[in-house]
Scaffold this motif. Structure first.
Motif, PDB file in Angstrom:
ATOM      1  N   ASP A 191       0.846  -1.192   0.000  1.00 56.73           N
ATOM      2  CA  ASP A 191       0.000   0.000   0.000  1.00 56.73           C
ATOM      3  C   ASP A 191       0.881   1.241   0.000  1.00 56.73           C
ATOM      4  O   ASP A 191       1.974   1.230   0.567  1.00 56.73           O
ATOM      5  N   ARG A 192       0.403   2.295  -0.613  1.00 57.53           N
ATOM      6  CA  ARG A 192       1.155   3.555  -0.635  1.00 57.53           C
ATOM      7  C   ARG A 192       1.097   4.249   0.723  1.00 57.53           C
ATOM      8  O   ARG A 192       2.040   4.897   1.148  1.00 57.53           O
ATOM      9  N   LEU A 193      -0.031   4.076   1.432  1.00 59.73           N
ATOM     10  CA  LEU A 193      -0.224   4.702   2.738  1.00 59.73           C
ATOM     11  C   LEU A 193      -0.122   3.659   3.841  1.00 59.73           C
ATOM     12  O   LEU A 193      -0.542   2.515   3.652  1.00 59.73           O
ATOM     13  N   TRP A 194       0.400   4.064   4.990  1.00 61.69           N
ATOM     14  CA  TRP A 194       0.476   3.139   6.121  1.00 61.69           C
ATOM     15  C   TRP A 194      -0.944   2.851   6.625  1.00 61.69           C
ATOM     16  O   TRP A 194      -1.747   3.765   6.804  1.00 61.69           O
ATOM     17  N   PRO A 195      -1.266   1.584   6.887  1.00 68.27           N
ATOM     18  CA  PRO A 195      -2.623   1.226   7.336  1.00 68.27           C
ATOM     19  C   PRO A 195      -2.917   1.733   8.751  1.00 68.27           C
ATOM     20  O   PRO A 195      -2.070   1.662   9.630  1.00 68.27           O
ATOM     21  N   ARG A 196      -4.128   2.221   8.921  1.00 68.37           N
ATOM     22  CA  ARG A 196      -4.551   2.730  10.228  1.00 68.37           C
ATOM     23  C   ARG A 196      -4.558   1.626  11.272  1.00 68.37           C
ATOM     24  O   ARG A 196      -4.969   0.504  11.012  1.00 68.37           O
TER      25      ARG A 196
ATOM     26  N   ALA B 170       5.051   0.173  -5.626  1.00 71.06           N
ATOM     27  CA  ALA B 170       4.346  -0.897  -6.342  1.00 71.06           C
ATOM     28  C   ALA B 170       2.836  -0.707  -6.241  1.00 71.06           C
ATOM     29  O   ALA B 170       2.081  -1.378  -6.939  1.00 71.06           O
ATOM     30  N   ALA B 171       2.399   0.210  -5.396  1.00 72.26           N
ATOM     31  CA  ALA B 171       0.966   0.484  -5.229  1.00 72.26           C
ATOM     32  C   ALA B 171       0.472   1.356  -6.382  1.00 72.26           C
ATOM     33  O   ALA B 171       1.266   2.029  -7.048  1.00 72.26           O
ATOM     34  N   PRO B 172      -0.827   1.363  -6.622  1.00 75.57           N
ATOM     35  CA  PRO B 172      -1.367   2.241  -7.672  1.00 75.57           C
ATOM     36  C   PRO B 172      -1.057   3.705  -7.369  1.00 75.57           C
ATOM     37  O   PRO B 172      -0.929   4.101  -6.208  1.00 75.57           O
ATOM     38  N   SER B 173      -0.947   4.498  -8.421  1.00 78.92           N
ATOM     39  CA  SER B 173      -0.717   5.935  -8.243  1.00 78.92           C
ATOM     40  C   SER B 173      -1.871   6.532  -7.449  1.00 78.92           C
ATOM     41  O   SER B 173      -2.994   5.994  -7.453  1.00 78.92           O
TER      42      SER B 173
ATOM     43  N   TYR C  61      -2.060  -5.866   2.262  1.00 77.59           N
ATOM     44  CA  TYR C  61      -2.837  -4.694   1.869  1.00 77.59           C
ATOM     45  C   TYR C  61      -3.868  -4.411   2.954  1.00 77.59           C
ATOM     46  O   TYR C  61      -4.184  -5.270   3.765  1.00 77.59           O
ATOM     47  N   ALA C  62      -4.414  -3.190   2.941  1.00 77.53           N
ATOM     48  CA  ALA C  62      -5.366  -2.803   3.981  1.00 77.53           C
ATOM     49  C   ALA C  62      -6.820  -2.785   3.514  1.00 77.53           C
ATOM     50  O   ALA C  62      -7.717  -2.749   4.350  1.00 77.53           O
ATOM     51  N   ALA C  63      -7.074  -2.805   2.237  1.00 85.06           N
ATOM     52  CA  ALA C  63      -8.448  -2.686   1.722  1.00 85.06           C
ATOM     53  C   ALA C  63      -9.375  -3.717   2.351  1.00 85.06           C
ATOM     54  O   ALA C  63      -8.974  -4.853   2.600  1.00 85.06           O
TER      55      ALA C  63
END
Length: 132
Positions: A30-35, A51-54, A104-106
């Motif tokens: 993930d581009r952002l750190w997971p909460r 490697a994460a989506p833009s 991933y966090a999704a």
């Protein structure tokens, strides 16, 4: 090199699931750190933000399942160019030697970028005859 290539060799998993020995190399994609996840609890071997989506693609997709097919095509295009291509090569190198778990966090376990990334890495390994 190992000879047990396939989906089991390159796994995907939510970062919120507990780490397991079977995870092998644990990589946050993930581009952002997971909460709500501490770095200690994550037990990461790597964090591949590039490697994460833009950000633009991620915002457009907005985790809407009806956009997933188009998102996958656009994301795979992004994976072909730098800086994502370099991270793909590193994932391939790791996957040739060990089990790799893409984290991933999704919330949606079916419609997320980690699935697309895993499939792209597996195709690249297969195309180069480099399966483990």
């Amino acid at each position: 090199m190992r000879s047990d290539a396939g989906k089991d060799a390159l796994r995907i998993k939510r970062i919120y699931a507990p780490p397991e020995a079977a995870d092998g190399i644990r990589v946050l994609v993930d581009r952002l750190w997971p909460r709500g996840v501490s770095k200690e609890a994550a037990q990461l071997d790597g964090w591949m933000r590039k490697a994460a989506p833009s950000p633009e693609l991620r915002k457009w997709f907005a985790h809407k399942p009806d956009r997933f097919a188009e998102f996958a095509v656009l994301y795979e295009e992004e994976l072909q160019s730098e800086p994502a291509a370099g991270e793909m090569e590193r994932l391939c190198a790791w996957a040739r030697e060990s089990t790799v778990t893409l984290l991933y966090a999704a919330k949606d376990e079916q419609h997320n970028h980690a699935r697309v990334l895993r499939d792209a890495v597996l195709r690249r390994l297969s195309a180069h005859g480099s399966q483990r």
